[in-house]
Design a protein around this motif. Structure first.
Motif, PDB file in Angstrom:
ATOM      1  N   ALA A  23      -0.975  -8.514   8.791  1.00 34.17           N
ATOM      2  CA  ALA A  23      -0.183  -8.776   8.031  1.00 34.17           C
ATOM      3  C   ALA A  23      -0.593 -10.781   8.129  1.00 34.17           C
ATOM      4  O   ALA A  23       0.068 -11.150   7.253  1.00 34.17           O
ATOM      5  CB  ALA A  23       1.018  -8.959   8.222  1.00 34.17           C
ATOM      6  N   LEU A  24      -0.644 -10.937   9.111  1.00 37.07           N
ATOM      7  CA  LEU A  24      -0.894 -12.650   9.376  1.00 37.07           C
ATOM      8  C   LEU A  24      -2.395 -13.102   8.633  1.00 37.07           C
ATOM      9  O   LEU A  24      -2.678 -14.354   8.298  1.00 37.07           O
ATOM     10  CB  LEU A  24      -1.682 -13.338  11.032  1.00 37.07           C
ATOM     11  N   ASN A  25      -3.430 -12.324   8.675  1.00 42.81           N
ATOM     12  CA  ASN A  25      -4.487 -12.452   7.835  1.00 42.81           C
ATOM     13  C   ASN A  25      -3.831 -12.882   5.940  1.00 42.81           C
ATOM     14  O   ASN A  25      -4.469 -13.216   5.576  1.00 42.81           O
ATOM     15  CB  ASN A  25      -5.434 -11.592   7.780  1.00 42.81           C
ATOM     16  N   VAL A  26      -3.051 -11.980   6.304  1.00 44.78           N
ATOM     17  CA  VAL A  26      -3.112 -12.193   4.760  1.00 44.78           C
ATOM     18  C   VAL A  26      -1.753 -13.204   4.016  1.00 44.78           C
ATOM     19  O   VAL A  26      -2.270 -13.960   3.375  1.00 44.78           O
ATOM     20  CB  VAL A  26      -1.524 -10.813   3.803  1.00 44.78           C
ATOM     21  N   ALA A  27      -1.163 -13.374   5.292  1.00 47.34           N
ATOM     22  CA  ALA A  27      -0.532 -14.783   5.406  1.00 47.34           C
ATOM     23  C   ALA A  27      -0.988 -16.391   5.127  1.00 47.34           C
ATOM     24  O   ALA A  27      -0.731 -16.812   4.897  1.00 47.34           O
ATOM     25  CB  ALA A  27       1.242 -14.656   6.181  1.00 47.34           C
ATOM     26  N   VAL A  44       3.848 -11.283   1.403  1.00 45.32           N
ATOM     27  CA  VAL A  44       2.988 -10.060   2.329  1.00 45.32           C
ATOM     28  C   VAL A  44       2.340  -8.509   2.031  1.00 45.32           C
ATOM     29  O   VAL A  44       2.317  -7.679   1.875  1.00 45.32           O
ATOM     30  CB  VAL A  44       2.819  -9.878   3.659  1.00 45.32           C
ATOM     31  N   ASP A  45       4.839  -7.811   1.889  1.00 42.53           N
ATOM     32  CA  ASP A  45       4.210  -6.975   1.859  1.00 42.53           C
ATOM     33  C   ASP A  45       4.171  -6.253   0.220  1.00 42.53           C
ATOM     34  O   ASP A  45       3.214  -4.968  -0.044  1.00 42.53           O
ATOM     35  CB  ASP A  45       6.460  -7.004   1.883  1.00 42.53           C
ATOM     36  N   ARG A  46       3.971  -7.568  -0.282  1.00 41.36           N
ATOM     37  CA  ARG A  46       3.914  -6.780  -1.190  1.00 41.36           C
ATOM     38  C   ARG A  46       1.828  -6.242  -2.034  1.00 41.36           C
ATOM     39  O   ARG A  46       2.346  -5.689  -2.844  1.00 41.36           O
ATOM     40  CB  ARG A  46       4.707  -7.611  -2.770  1.00 41.36           C
ATOM     41  N   VAL A  47       1.503  -7.353  -1.618  1.00 35.83           N
ATOM     42  CA  VAL A  47      -0.009  -7.491  -1.922  1.00 35.83           C
ATOM     43  C   VAL A  47      -0.558  -6.176  -1.059  1.00 35.83           C
ATOM     44  O   VAL A  47      -1.120  -5.398  -1.055  1.00 35.83           O
ATOM     45  CB  VAL A  47      -0.021  -8.916  -1.354  1.00 35.83           C
ATOM     46  N   LEU A  48       0.297  -5.967  -0.176  1.00 34.64           N
ATOM     47  CA  LEU A  48      -0.113  -4.903   0.872  1.00 34.64           C
ATOM     48  C   LEU A  48       0.311  -3.342   1.180  1.00 34.64           C
ATOM     49  O   LEU A  48      -0.856  -2.255   0.922  1.00 34.64           O
ATOM     50  CB  LEU A  48      -0.125  -5.122   2.909  1.00 34.64           C
ATOM     51  N   THR A  49       1.422  -2.997  -0.504  1.00 30.01           N
ATOM     52  CA  THR A  49       1.670  -1.748  -0.947  1.00 30.01           C
ATOM     53  C   THR A  49       0.715  -2.173  -1.935  1.00 30.01           C
ATOM     54  O   THR A  49       0.290  -1.108  -2.034  1.00 30.01           O
ATOM     55  CB  THR A  49       3.300  -2.653  -1.666  1.00 30.01           C
ATOM     56  N   LEU A  50       0.086  -3.357  -2.843  1.00 34.89           N
ATOM     57  CA  LEU A  50      -0.439  -3.302  -3.521  1.00 34.89           C
ATOM     58  C   LEU A  50      -2.243  -2.694  -3.402  1.00 34.89           C
ATOM     59  O   LEU A  50      -2.574  -1.296  -4.698  1.00 34.89           O
ATOM     60  CB  LEU A  50      -0.339  -4.711  -4.570  1.00 34.89           C
ATOM     61  N   VAL A  51      -2.341  -2.449  -2.474  1.00 33.33           N
ATOM     62  CA  VAL A  51      -3.566  -2.537  -1.840  1.00 33.33           C
ATOM     63  C   VAL A  51      -3.435  -1.188  -0.810  1.00 33.33           C
ATOM     64  O   VAL A  51      -4.758  -1.091  -0.846  1.00 33.33           O
ATOM     65  CB  VAL A  51      -4.523  -3.593  -1.176  1.00 33.33           C
ATOM     66  N   LYS A  52      -2.827  -0.833  -1.117  1.00 34.41           N
ATOM     67  CA  LYS A  52      -1.889   0.886  -0.422  1.00 34.41           C
ATOM     68  C   LYS A  52      -2.223   0.455   1.326  1.00 34.41           C
ATOM     69  O   LYS A  52      -2.880   0.990   2.406  1.00 34.41           O
ATOM     70  CB  LYS A  52      -2.746   1.981  -0.443  1.00 34.41           C
ATOM     71  N   MET A  53      -1.880  -0.485   2.277  1.00 31.71           N
ATOM     72  CA  MET A  53      -2.192  -1.028   3.761  1.00 31.71           C
ATOM     73  C   MET A  53      -1.037  -1.876   4.444  1.00 31.71           C
ATOM     74  O   MET A  53      -0.931  -1.754   5.414  1.00 31.71           O
ATOM     75  CB  MET A  53      -3.397  -2.131   3.429  1.00 31.71           C
ATOM     76  N   ARG A  71     -10.008  -3.995   1.599  1.00 33.74           N
ATOM     77  CA  ARG A  71      -8.323  -4.492   0.665  1.00 33.74           C
ATOM     78  C   ARG A  71      -8.142  -5.223   1.964  1.00 33.74           C
ATOM     79  O   ARG A  71      -7.149  -6.425   1.072  1.00 33.74           O
ATOM     80  CB  ARG A  71      -7.433  -3.047   1.239  1.00 33.74           C
ATOM     81  N   VAL A  72      -7.623  -5.781   3.125  1.00 38.64           N
ATOM     82  CA  VAL A  72      -7.225  -6.061   2.882  1.00 38.64           C
ATOM     83  C   VAL A  72      -7.761  -8.470   3.294  1.00 38.64           C
ATOM     84  O   VAL A  72      -7.257  -8.484   2.804  1.00 38.64           O
ATOM     85  CB  VAL A  72      -7.451  -6.455   4.583  1.00 38.64           C
ATOM     86  N   ALA A  73      -9.400  -7.970   2.686  1.00 40.90           N
ATOM     87  CA  ALA A  73      -9.668  -9.550   2.245  1.00 40.90           C
ATOM     88  C   ALA A  73      -8.800  -9.412   0.628  1.00 40.90           C
ATOM     89  O   ALA A  73      -8.675 -10.389   0.402  1.00 40.90           O
ATOM     90  CB  ALA A  73     -11.094  -9.061   2.461  1.00 40.90           C
ATOM     91  N   LEU A  74      -8.851  -8.663   0.069  1.00 43.58           N
ATOM     92  CA  LEU A  74      -8.418  -8.516  -1.256  1.00 43.58           C
ATOM     93  C   LEU A  74      -7.306  -9.005  -1.239  1.00 43.58           C
ATOM     94  O   LEU A  74      -6.757 -10.014  -1.619  1.00 43.58           O
ATOM     95  CB  LEU A  74      -8.468  -7.036  -2.091  1.00 43.58           C
ATOM     96  N   ALA A  75      -6.503  -8.159  -0.430  1.00 49.81           N
ATOM     97  CA  ALA A  75      -4.873  -8.387  -0.397  1.00 49.81           C
ATOM     98  C   ALA A  75      -4.917  -9.579  -0.589  1.00 49.81           C
ATOM     99  O   ALA A  75      -3.576 -10.816   0.034  1.00 49.81           O
ATOM    100  CB  ALA A  75      -4.158  -7.765   0.569  1.00 49.81           C
ATOM    101  N   SER A  81      -1.667 -15.994  -5.294  1.00 45.49           N
ATOM    102  CA  SER A  81      -1.581 -15.425  -7.308  1.00 45.49           C
ATOM    103  C   SER A  81      -2.398 -16.814  -7.925  1.00 45.49           C
ATOM    104  O   SER A  81      -2.260 -17.312  -8.555  1.00 45.49           O
ATOM    105  CB  SER A  81      -0.210 -16.171  -7.821  1.00 45.49           C
ATOM    106  N   PRO A  82      -4.108 -16.445  -7.148  1.00 46.98           N
ATOM    107  CA  PRO A  82      -5.046 -17.654  -8.143  1.00 46.98           C
ATOM    108  C   PRO A  82      -5.056 -17.324  -9.249  1.00 46.98           C
ATOM    109  O   PRO A  82      -4.950 -15.549 -10.176  1.00 46.98           O
ATOM    110  CB  PRO A  82      -6.284 -17.190  -7.467  1.00 46.98           C
TER     111      PRO A  82
END
Length: 289
Positions: A23-27, A44-53, A71-75, A81-82
């Motif tokens: 979560a901190l990596n994504v944030a 963070v919740d939204r993109v982790l859900t998107l990549v099933k993590m 998947r984490v790197a993707l999230a 939102s690039p």
């Protein structure tokens, strides 16, 4: 400034921060952009859900498999939102089965987000399977841009034809031509008809290309007609669902063709066996350059 452009990158080796949780990596990127805490948590919740993590948000990278790290790197790259996401060979560290599964997930993810993905790869099959458009580059120069079928079926030069898929190359001289077809002398006396690229004249030295899957192999007594030529099996490479046959056509010409094993698993031809080699004049094409 370059760092302010709305472009994010997924690196080949992911570059996750080992001391941070998922979560901190994504944030991280959102915090650098000074987004409000509530927005960061929701994103963070939204993109982790998107990549099933989402269920693994408290874990650290060392506790994840290669596919989960990807998947984490993707999230993390998607969270801000690039407008464009650059993926630098992100599947190269994964095994074959996982790489194939992640291709489909990435394609679905792109459709769901609507973000333009620029996917860098040296895997030709990966490029064909994933792309809406392909740009083939060599020495820093774009050789050809087009949809996958255009790149594969109508390469503009030898580099593109050789880079995308397996192919046979034949060097020859044009001895006659019309609007649709050219006749080329290959070797000392062999004549081959091929599609006319419209870029050459009689007497030009040219390169023809022919994909292995466009060639049919059959026993001499089962040859389909005048569009077949005799050949001898010189080598066989067994690939499981198919075999690659090197066929000696005489006059210094060798072609690689593909044939599937029989239902009993046995190969249809053996080394040294005589066979008939067939292909359409529309499968044999002259490269424009």
């Amino acid at each position: 400034m370059t760092r302010q452009r709305p472009v994010n990158t997924v690196f080949q080796h992911y570059a996750l921060f080992p001391h941070m949780t998922v979560a901190l990596n994504v944030a991280f990127g959102l915090e650098r952009l000074r987004k409000p805490a509530a927005e960061i948590k929701a994103t963070v919740d939204r993109v982790l859900t998107l990549v099933k993590m989402k269920q693994l948000g408290d874990r650290r990278p060392r506790q994840l498999s290669g596919g989960q790290q990807q998947r984490v790197a993707l999230a993390r790259a998607l969270a801000p939102s690039p407008k464009v996401l650059l993926l630098d060979e992100p599947l190269s560290a994964l095994d074959l089965k996982l790489r194939q599964a992640m291709r489909e997930e990435l394609k679905q993810l792109q459709k769901e987000t609507g973000i333009t993905f620029v996917f860098v790869t040296h895997d030709q099959e990966e490029a064909l399977a994933m792309s809406d458009r392909i740009a083939v580059m060599s020495d820093g120069e774009v050789q050809q841009i087009g949809v996958p079928t255009e790149i594969y079926e109508h390469p503009v030069n030898r580099f593109v034809a050789d880079f995308i898929g397996d192919t046979n190359f034949l060097e020859g001289e044009i001895v006659s031509l019309n609007d649709d077809l050219v006749t080329c002398r290959i070797g000392t006396q062999s004549m081959f008809e091929a599609e006319n690229s419209g870029a050459h004249q009689v007497g030009d030295r040219v390169t023809l290309f022919l994909r292995p899957e466009k060639i049919t192999l059959s026993a001499p007594d089962q040859a389909g007609g005048a569009d077949t030529r005799p050949g001898t099996v010189a080598n066989i490479v067994y690939l499981g669902n198919q075999a690659a046959y090197t066929v000696d056509m005489g006059d210094g010409i060798e072609l690689t063709a593909q044939a599937r094993p029989r239902e009993d698993g046995k190969l249809p031809f053996t080394i040294g066996e005589q066979l008939a080699v067939g292909f359409s004049v529309h499968a044999l094409r002259v490269l424009a350059k």
